[in-house]
Design a protein around this motif. Structure first.
Motif, PDB file in Angstrom:
ATOM      1  N   LEU A   1     -85.673  81.068   7.504  1.00  0.00           N
ATOM      2  CA  LEU A   1     -85.584  80.514   8.676  1.00  0.00           C
ATOM      3  C   LEU A   1     -86.050  79.524   9.276  1.00  0.00           C
ATOM      4  O   LEU A   1     -85.669  78.343  10.280  1.00  0.00           O
ATOM      5  CB  LEU A   1     -85.595  81.976   9.543  1.00  0.00           C
ATOM      6  CG  LEU A   1     -84.477  82.605   9.428  1.00  0.00           C
ATOM      7  CD1 LEU A   1     -84.314  83.888  10.822  1.00  0.00           C
ATOM      8  CD2 LEU A   1     -82.691  82.514   9.352  1.00  0.00           C
ATOM      9  N   LEU A   2     -87.829  79.991   8.803  1.00  0.00           N
ATOM     10  CA  LEU A   2     -88.422  79.072  10.322  1.00  0.00           C
ATOM     11  C   LEU A   2     -88.377  77.329   9.595  1.00  0.00           C
ATOM     12  O   LEU A   2     -88.531  76.524  10.191  1.00  0.00           O
ATOM     13  CB  LEU A   2     -90.146  79.648  10.557  1.00  0.00           C
ATOM     14  CG  LEU A   2     -89.537  80.816  11.052  1.00  0.00           C
ATOM     15  CD1 LEU A   2     -91.207  81.165  11.052  1.00  0.00           C
ATOM     16  CD2 LEU A   2     -89.672  80.741  12.673  1.00  0.00           C
ATOM     17  N   VAL A   3     -88.291  77.560   8.175  1.00  0.00           N
ATOM     18  CA  VAL A   3     -88.159  76.053   7.637  1.00  0.00           C
ATOM     19  C   VAL A   3     -86.671  75.328   7.190  1.00  0.00           C
ATOM     20  O   VAL A   3     -87.350  73.949   7.966  1.00  0.00           O
ATOM     21  CB  VAL A   3     -88.521  76.013   5.655  1.00  0.00           C
ATOM     22  CG1 VAL A   3     -88.053  74.818   5.200  1.00  0.00           C
ATOM     23  CG2 VAL A   3     -89.674  76.621   5.782  1.00  0.00           C
ATOM     24  N   ARG A   4     -85.606  76.040   8.081  1.00  0.00           N
ATOM     25  CA  ARG A   4     -84.112  75.564   8.010  1.00  0.00           C
ATOM     26  C   ARG A   4     -84.825  74.829   9.894  1.00  0.00           C
ATOM     27  O   ARG A   4     -84.293  73.726  10.463  1.00  0.00           O
ATOM     28  CB  ARG A   4     -83.500  76.145   8.399  1.00  0.00           C
ATOM     29  CG  ARG A   4     -82.044  76.309   7.858  1.00  0.00           C
ATOM     30  CD  ARG A   4     -82.021  75.513   6.556  1.00  0.00           C
ATOM     31  NE  ARG A   4     -81.203  74.440   7.400  1.00  0.00           N
ATOM     32  CZ  ARG A   4     -80.597  73.532   6.501  1.00  0.00           C
ATOM     33  NH1 ARG A   4     -81.267  73.477   4.820  1.00  0.00           N
ATOM     34  NH2 ARG A   4     -80.305  72.173   6.811  1.00  0.00           N
ATOM     35  N   LEU A   5     -85.342  76.029  10.627  1.00  0.00           N
ATOM     36  CA  LEU A   5     -85.101  75.281  11.890  1.00  0.00           C
ATOM     37  C   LEU A   5     -86.594  74.396  11.893  1.00  0.00           C
ATOM     38  O   LEU A   5     -86.233  72.756  12.513  1.00  0.00           O
ATOM     39  CB  LEU A   5     -85.399  76.645  12.593  1.00  0.00           C
ATOM     40  CG  LEU A   5     -85.412  76.035  13.986  1.00  0.00           C
ATOM     41  CD1 LEU A   5     -84.148  75.581  14.505  1.00  0.00           C
ATOM     42  CD2 LEU A   5     -85.729  77.404  15.053  1.00  0.00           C
ATOM     43  N   PHE A   6     -87.703  74.538  11.669  1.00  0.00           N
ATOM     44  CA  PHE A   6     -88.562  74.060  12.749  1.00  0.00           C
ATOM     45  C   PHE A   6     -88.773  72.615  11.250  1.00  0.00           C
ATOM     46  O   PHE A   6     -89.298  71.644  11.769  1.00  0.00           O
ATOM     47  CB  PHE A   6     -90.098  73.880  12.525  1.00  0.00           C
ATOM     48  CG  PHE A   6     -90.077  75.055  14.357  1.00  0.00           C
ATOM     49  CD1 PHE A   6     -89.698  74.441  14.938  1.00  0.00           C
ATOM     50  CD2 PHE A   6     -89.727  76.114  13.601  1.00  0.00           C
ATOM     51  CE1 PHE A   6     -89.985  75.917  16.724  1.00  0.00           C
ATOM     52  CE2 PHE A   6     -89.510  77.533  14.994  1.00  0.00           C
ATOM     53  CZ  PHE A   6     -89.552  77.017  16.036  1.00  0.00           C
TER      54      PHE A   6
END
Lengths: 545, 338, 310
Positions: free
Chosen positions: C150-155
């Protein structure tokens, strides 16, 4: 094909080249013209990518610029870069090593370290002329004597020693040539000699390096030298300024490489390969997850190249084991498998069904195999019934990798439809190999990946043994024909013979060939993987500053 | 200011022309419960004169501590002041701003609690805690506050104060802890000390010493004290006047000696009778039968009536008013002790 | 104090000996050997035997164990069969990287969970309290590999603020550190809140308020100071857990630390590296347990007292 159809095809290709058509559109139009997806794919590969969201085709345009670091995201854990007994030829092989003979994009054998070669009229002597003026990274000159020494190592202790069996003697000949003496005709030796495990090296350096060969030391002839080898984090090669230039005709750069260095990092998580190329932390990745490919295709900064991998997923069942060895059982299983569904669901379309042992893009692929293993569950049930089986149950061993497990889940469902229960046992590689080679499991699944498809069948026909695989007479006869072919024509004929026999007798049951997908950033130029090699060459590659 | 010497003077006011130091009028405290609010302190009015010691007596659960905490505005989260006022020298503590209230706490009204061991922070030395009390109110140097702390320790009779400074509460006895609590309460020279059962947890000898100390400090510092206890015996030894609380309300208030001799409310008499070694000689201590009614289920009439030894007919029906006597004492009973 | 350190030291040494046997034996009885990984299927029959003889893998496990112990005693951790790098060097570079990542995660954990936990306790049922409890629930419920995605996708992919993986500056540390710390933040948040809340109901808090101490002092100094022992004790457990999670997080983020090297070496059956790294991890666990005990010991005056007396 009529004249109108031909001109329509030319238009379609032209439109694709000019990026007015997406890849999908292209394949659809080609299909209307009666061109199979596999042929369309090879046309696309020949066009050199493009077709992604209105971008241009790969950069042939512009003058190459010297310098820069190319950052590669690799999809495997690195092993030693050992050309003799290494377990795997990883991507840096084509940067640091050169093979004697190489396949051109069309599959023809052309020069590299060897500039010419010739079989004697009786087919029992192969002479190879080695290019003049070559040297190793260490500065030592490379002569035919070095090549002969390497060949003797390869044929006695190398990875492909089995394929060298017909070679009785290797020695230095006149005029910087190497002379191989064969005990019987074996034109297929050329296939073996052009694989990465026959890369030429300096044997003196290898002896001195001991266990450090391929890790701390590589002394070979490729355009780059090994700088750093930290398999868990990075492998770095640097331009070899003294490189005398490539002997490969389809390489345009005849001097040292353009790139200062290439840095590989292992990106083992498939989803991360897409993320990293998108965020720009690498310039090229191989094999992103299938579900990410369409997203990458729509990214204007990226070029997605799709080829058929030189590989094939297959299932082998133990024919010595009761019900599994009944005539027709392998065929029943094969008919029960809807390969197109595997392609669509597991690989999101980035694969092709295989009905024979070789992928369709191979130059000697015989479409005749497709008739043998069509999806036909009724036929499968009939075959099981004639074999006197009301139900069949077995356990299959596989490597514990997501894609393997997904393929088998799908296959398991299809087999269940015809009354075959397949239990899957997924284990890590270290546990998989000993069991597979010992023939312990009822059945196993594996993916071969090798530059010479027929050599591959020669090998996997014997894994774990011909007995395990049912001693299929036609297939074995085909292998014999391959092993004794004296000319290229005979070799091609044998190749087709093997394919058809294999499709009929199924010593292993082919499933699908996955796409080999390369994604590179637009600032990378001349990155041209070919359908006939596992990895591209890096001589021509350059990168915008 | 006149140092009060007799309870008679104290029963009225602190000094001529001035109101009492603390004047609680019609104070009510409610507990917010899921079933609705419950009044735990019900219309309590009290006065404490300057230098006076007022005892507040009652069984546990009758609202003594709630009254004290309401004065300090330190009621637990679930409780709130529902009405009334608490005037400290004319300033209404019920309505004053939180920051001003913080300044008043410790500096003008200090408090000591029942359990000296747990009422001190176990993680800090006692010296640190006393110094902290000084520095909460005055911007003085560490050296000055240390000297003040030392004086305060001496005042409450802790020998070799400096050596005790570095002790943690768990290294001191209960009596010594209570002295530390007192030293901490008095180091800022407050005018009013609220002592909530400060000797209950201590043994009799220590208890006597503490009582003596409080009396002495009252004299020395002209300190006013609200002394809360369930034990009439202790209160009778120290307080000038006594207020008896039962079920959230004051049931009798008056001069200590007077009340001891002639209690009017039957609850007061029962409390006095339960003082060990008092009343008719008896081998067994007299206790009051029954228990304080739950605040949510108080009788409609006199709240003590179910436990009373001489109820009359109105007791169950009519809630008695607080009746003032001529001697400034008052009580709340339909059938008082003659 | 000396006795305390001494007794824990002996215990640690014992654990270590047992662990070294378990590691050495466990790696070798696991199916497949180094030879199965580093030989090509094509010449397996020949190469496996050759390699086993060369590396002494055909010796009985007990012999291999004593060779291993003898070498370690001599300070020789051996050489990776795959990379030919000395194991000492791998531990040094990987260790430094893991230390950076773990340190960042630990700092992140405390810098977020302590203030937020205290604030949540001080303002029970406020927006801050409810918000931080939501963080705590999410932090514990979301598995770290999923959080990483999730974090990689977003940030990284969408916003392009942070790199998706790899090693470099502080920026490369942020996402892996957050993922590594997520669960610890959640647990610590609850722990700090619960512990501070418990302290706020104590008698001494009333005393502090009665003497006019400011609410800030009451909560942030006194209640927090007394709320510390469980937080410190859990600190050891937390560091141990963080160490374990590096195995997952470093692989996901392609972060070249010890966890990455350990996973890689175990999968490749690179015995020298795998053995040494496993022992380093065990040493880490033993050390963190010891630190937790010591921290608990020092944080609680009463326990400190008893230790000194006894």
């Amino acid at each position: 094909m009529t004249q109108t159809e031909e001109s329509e095809l030319r238009d379609t290709i032209e439109q694709y080249r000019n990026a007015r058509l997406t890849r999908r559109d292209f394949v659809q139009r080609a299909a209307v013209l009666g061109i199979s997806a596999s042929v369309a794919a090879s046309i696309l590969a020949a066009c050199g990518g493009g077709g992604g969201g209105g971008g241009t085709t790969t950069g042939e345009e512009g003058q190459p610029v010297q310098g820069g670091v190319l950052r590669m995201g690799y999809d495997r854990a690195f092993q030693k870069l050992d050309n003799v007994v290494g377990p795997w030829a990883d991507e840096p092989f084509t940067a640091i090593y050169e093979v004697p003979i190489i396949r051109d994009p069309g599959g023809k054998f052309v020069s590299s370290v060897a500039e010419a070669w010739e079989f004697s009229s009786d087919g029992l002597t192969l002479s190879m002329k080695i290019r003049e003026g070559l040297k190793f990274h260490s500065g030592a000159p490379l002569t035919a004597a070095n090549v002969a020494e390497d060949f003797n190592i390869f044929r006695t202790t190398g990875v492909t020693a089995n394929f060298w069996a017909p070679v009785k003697n290797v020695e230095e000949g006149e005029n910087n040539s190497v002379v191989l003496t064969l005990s019987k005709t074996n034109y297929g030796l050329i296939e073996t000699i052009s694989t990465l495990f026959q890369s030429i090296h300096n044997e003196a350096s290898r002896k001195a390096a001991g266990e450090g060969w391929g890790a701390t030391t590589v002394d070979a002839t490729g355009p780059f030298t090994l700088k750093t080898f930290k398999p868990a984090s990075e492998v770095v090669v640097e331009r070899w300024p003294d490189y005398p230039g490539s002997g490969v005709p389809f390489v345009t750069n005849k001097g040292p490489a353009y790139l200062d260095s290439i840095r590989w990092v292992p990106i083992l998580e498939p989803a991360n390969r897409a993320n990293e190329i998108e965020t720009g932390s690498v310039d090229i990745v191989k094999s992103p997850a299938a579900q990410d490919i369409s997203r990458l295709q729509s990214n204007d900064d990226l070029v997605v190249l799709e080829l058929q991998e030189l590989s094939n997923y297959f299932i082998t069942i133990d024919r010595t084991r009761g019900a599994l060895g009944q005539p027709g059982v392998a065929q029943a299983m094969s008919h029960a498998i809807d390969r197109q569904a595997l392609v669509d669901t597991v690989f999101f379309g980035h694969a092709v069904p295989t009905y024979g042992p070789i992928f369709p893009a191979y130059r000697w692929y015989d479409p005749g195999v497709e008739a043998y293993n069509e999806y036909d569950p009724d036929k499968a049930r009939d075959l099981l019934k004639s074999a006197g089986l009301s139900e069949l149950r077995f356990t299959l061993l596989t490597q514990n990798q997501p894609i393997q497990v997904q393929v088998l889940e799908a296959v398991g469902g299809m087999l269940r439809e015809v009354g075959i229960t397949m239990e899957v046992k997924a284990v890590e590689d270290a546990a998989f190999f000993p069991d597979m080679f010992a023939g312990k499991p009822d059945a196993f699944m594996f993916k071969w990946l090798w530059e010479s498809p027929t050599d591959n069948m020669r090998f996997f026909g014997r894994v774990p043994s011909w007995d395990y695989n049912g001693n299929p007479p036609k297939s074995m006869a085909g292998i014999d024909a391959w092993e004794s072919a004296a000319t290229e024509e005979q070799l091609e004929k044998a190749c087709r013979q093997v394919q058809l026999a294999w499709a009929e007798e199924l010593p292993f049951i082919p499933l699908v060939t996955q796409s080999l997908v390369w994604v590179h950033h637009k600032r990378v130029h001349n990155f041209r993987p070919t359908q006939t090699s596992i990895y591209p060459l890096f001589n021509d590659v350059w990168i915008e500053a | 200011m006149v140092t009060p010497t007799t309870g008679r003077d104290l029963a009225t006011v602190g000094g001529p022309g001035r109101g009492p130091l603390l004047e609680i009028s019609h104070l009510s405290v409610r507990l917010r419960m899921r079933s609705g609010p419950i009044t735990v302190v019900d219309d309590v009015s009290l006065e404490i004169g300057s230098g006076e010691i007022l005892g507040l007596v009652g069984e546990s659960g009758c609202g003594k501590s709630m009254t004290a905490l309401a004065i300090m505005r330190l009621l637990p989260e679930a409780a709130e002041i529902a009405g009334g006022s608490v005037l400290l020298d004319g300033e209404d503590l019920v309505r004053t701003k939180p920051e001003r209230m913080r300044q008043i706490r410790g500096a003008e009204v200090a408090m000591v609690f029942q359990e000296p061991m747990t009422s001190l922070d176990p993680a800090f030395t006692v010296g640190h805690q006393v110094v902290e009390a000084v520095r909460a109110h005055e911007k003085v140097s560490r050296a000055v506050s240390l000297r003040r702390a030392e004086e305060s320790f001496e005042r409450v009779g802790i020998p070799k104060p400096r050596e005790r400074f570095d002790a943690y509460p768990h290294q001191l006895s209960g009596g010594l802890c209570q002295r530390v609590m007192l030293a901490m309460a008095l180091v800022t020279s407050p005018r009013l000390l609220i002592a909530d059962e400060p000797t209950t947890a201590l043994d009799v000898t220590i208890q006597a010493q503490i009582l003596e100390l409080i009396k002495q400090l009252r004299t020395e510092l002209n300190l006013s004290v609200l002394w809360i206890s369930h034990d009439f015996g202790v209160v009778s030894e120290i307080a000038d006047r006594v207020a008896v609380m039962y079920a959230g309300e004051i049931v009798e208030i008056g001069e200590t000696s007077h009340m001891l001799g002639a209690p009017r409310h039957r609850y007061t008499r029962a409390l006095i009778d339960s003082i060990p070694g008092r009343g008719e000689p008896r081998s067994l201590l007299r206790t009051i039968p029954g228990q304080v009614p739950d605040p949510g289920a108080r009788p409609a009439g006199c709240r003590f009536s179910p436990r009373c030894d001489a109820p009359v007919s109105e007791c169950e029906l009519i809630h008695p008013e607080l009746r003032a006597e001529r001697d400034a004492s008052s009580f709340r009973c339909h059938n008082p002790v003659a | 104090m000396i006795r305390f350190v001494l007794s824990r030291g002996i215990r640690a040494a014992l654990i270590f000996v047992v662990a070294s046997v378990a590691v050495c034996y466990g790696l070798r009885v696991a199916p497949g050997s180094l030879a199965d990984i580093v030989t090509n299927p094509l010449n397996r029959a020949f190469a496996v035997k050759d390699l086993e003889e060369r590396l002494g893998l055909d010796e009985p496990v007990i012999v291999q164990y004593f060779v291993f112990v003898r070498n370690i005693m001599g300070g020789d951790f051996g050489v990776s069969f795959i990379s030919n790098r000395s194991v000492t060097e791998i531990i040094a570079t990987g260790g430094l990287n893991t230390l950076k990542l773990g340190g960042a995660a630990a700092i992140l954990t405390y810098f977020i969970s302590v203030p937020l936990g205290i604030m949540a306790a001080a303002r029970r049922n406020s927006v801050i309290d409810q918000g931080s409890m939501l963080i705590a629930v999410l932090g514990m419920a979301i598995p770290n590999f999923f959080l990483a995605i999730l974090l990689v996708r977003l940030f990284a992919v969408e916003l392009r603020w942070l790199p998706a993986a790899g090693q470099g500056g502080i920026k490369h540390l942020i996402l892996p550190a957050v993922v590594l710390a997520a669960e610890a933040i959640a647990i610590n948040l609850r722990l700090v809140r619960a512990s501070v809340l418990e302290q706020l109901s104590r008698d001494y808090i009333r005393t502090l308020r009665a003497k006019g101490a400011s609410e800030r002092r009451v909560v942030w100094i006194h209640a927090f100071r007394n709320a510390l022992p469980p937080v410190i004790t859990f600190g050891g457990v937390m560091l141990r857990t963080l160490l374990g999670y590096t195995l997952v997080v470093e692989v996901i983020f392609r972060y070249p630390g010890l966890g990455f090297e350990l996973v890689d070496s175990v999968l490749k059956r690179d015995y020298a590296v795998a053995q040494a790294l496993a022992l380093v991890f065990i040493a880490g666990v033993v050390l963190f347990n010891f630190l937790a005990d010591l921290g608990h010991h020092l944080a609680e005056p009463r326990i400190r007292e008893r230790g000194a007396a006894g």
